[in-house]
Design a protein around this motif. Structure first.
Motif, short mmCIF file in Angstrom:
data_model
loop_
_atom_site.label_atom_id
_atom_site.label_comp_id
_atom_site.label_asym_id
_atom_site.label_seq_id
_atom_site.Cartn_x
_atom_site.Cartn_y
_atom_site.Cartn_z
N GLU A 136 0.55 -1.09 0.45
CA GLU A 136 -0.13 0.31 -0.10
C GLU A 136 1.02 1.23 -0.40
O GLU A 136 0.48 2.52 -1.00
CB GLU A 136 -1.26 0.07 1.95
N LEU A 137 2.12 1.47 0.52
CA LEU A 137 3.11 2.68 0.54
C LEU A 137 3.28 2.83 -0.51
O LEU A 137 3.72 3.89 -0.94
CB LEU A 137 4.17 2.06 1.94
N ARG A 138 4.07 1.45 -1.09
CA ARG A 138 4.42 1.69 -2.49
C ARG A 138 3.84 2.69 -3.63
O ARG A 138 3.81 3.03 -4.14
CB ARG A 138 4.87 0.32 -2.72
N LEU A 139 2.60 1.59 -3.18
CA LEU A 139 1.31 2.24 -4.11
C LEU A 139 0.75 3.53 -4.31
O LEU A 139 1.12 4.37 -5.47
CB LEU A 139 0.08 1.68 -4.07
N LYS A 140 0.82 4.12 -2.99
CA LYS A 140 0.53 5.55 -2.30
C LYS A 140 2.10 6.31 -2.92
O LYS A 140 1.79 7.31 -3.52
CB LYS A 140 0.62 5.48 -0.71
N ALA A 141 3.18 5.66 -2.52
CA ALA A 141 4.07 6.56 -3.76
C ALA A 141 4.03 6.66 -4.80
O ALA A 141 4.78 7.80 -5.19
CB ALA A 141 5.19 5.63 -2.83
N GLN A 142 3.45 5.67 -5.52
CA GLN A 142 4.05 5.13 -6.76
C GLN A 142 2.56 6.75 -7.07
O GLN A 142 3.17 7.14 -7.88
CB GLN A 142 3.68 4.51 -8.02
N GLN A 143 1.76 6.74 -6.88
CA GLN A 143 0.35 7.15 -7.25
C GLN A 143 0.88 8.69 -6.93
O GLN A 143 0.75 9.82 -7.80
CB GLN A 143 -0.67 7.25 -6.35
N GLU A 144 1.66 9.10 -5.87
CA GLU A 144 2.58 10.45 -5.82
C GLU A 144 2.91 11.02 -6.66
O GLU A 144 3.25 12.26 -6.89
CB GLU A 144 2.68 10.51 -3.94
N HIS A 145 4.60 10.42 -6.73
CA HIS A 145 4.87 10.21 -7.71
C HIS A 145 4.29 10.66 -9.03
O HIS A 145 4.45 11.39 -10.04
CB HIS A 145 6.10 9.45 -7.83
N ASN A 146 3.54 10.14 -9.60
CA ASN A 146 2.26 10.41 -10.65
C ASN A 146 2.18 11.77 -10.67
O ASN A 146 2.59 12.44 -11.83
CB ASN A 146 1.73 8.83 -11.28
N ARG A 147 1.39 12.31 -9.63
CA ARG A 147 0.30 13.29 -9.59
C ARG A 147 1.63 13.88 -9.72
O ARG A 147 1.45 14.83 -10.23
CB ARG A 147 -0.01 13.16 -7.71
N LEU A 148 3.15 14.20 -8.91
CA LEU A 148 4.25 15.15 -8.76
C LEU A 148 4.33 15.72 -10.53
O LEU A 148 4.79 16.61 -10.73
CB LEU A 148 5.19 15.00 -7.99
N ARG A 149 4.64 13.93 -11.10
CA ARG A 149 5.30 14.03 -12.84
C ARG A 149 4.76 14.94 -12.97
O ARG A 149 4.61 15.84 -14.34
CB ARG A 149 5.60 12.94 -13.22
#
Length: 131
Positions: free
Chosen positions: A56-69
């Motif tokens: 879940e943490l990896r998924l949230k981090a990936q989503q945040e990364h995608n959002r920032l990108r």
């Protein structure tokens, strides 16, 4: 004969005690195995829960990364669009200035042409009067 009965009683007691000891040992072993099985199950649940949390943490981090990108990309597009719009405005104002200059030159030429036309017509008129 009493000794034989006593020995038989002792054997029976020992046999009974042995059976009870074996039974207790069996119950103890059963309880130990059950406890061990429960411990293994708890351990497996804990590992699974930790795995789920990491996922879940990896998924949230990936989503945040995608959002920032995406935001960074959008920001870059907005900046590029603003620069492009500024450049278009500069080009537009440059050509508007040139158009105004050309129109001013045309007006000046038209005025000059009218002045010359009037002067020519006055000269003709004055020649006619002289004749």
């Amino acid at each position: 004969r009493d000794e034989a009965v006593t020995r038989n009683n002792q054997k029976a007691c020992l046999s009974q005690a042995l059976k009870e000891t074996v039974k207790e040992a069996s119950l103890f072993e059963k309880a130990r195995l059950e406890y061990r099985r429960d411990a293994v199950a708890r351990e497996a649940e804990e590992r699974h829960r930790a795995f789920q949390e990491r996922r879940e943490l990896r998924l949230k981090a990936q989503q945040e990364h995608n959002r920032l990108r995406a935001n960074r990309s959008k920001f870059s597009r907005d900046v590029a669009e603003r620069k492009h719009n500024v450049r278009l405005e500069e080009i537009k104002s440059h050509y508007e200035e040139r158009i105004q200059t050309v129109e001013g030159i045309k007006r000046d030429k038209e005025k000059e042409g009218k002045v010359q036309q009037e002067a020519l017509s006055q000269m003709r008129a004055s020649k006619r009067e002289e004749q």
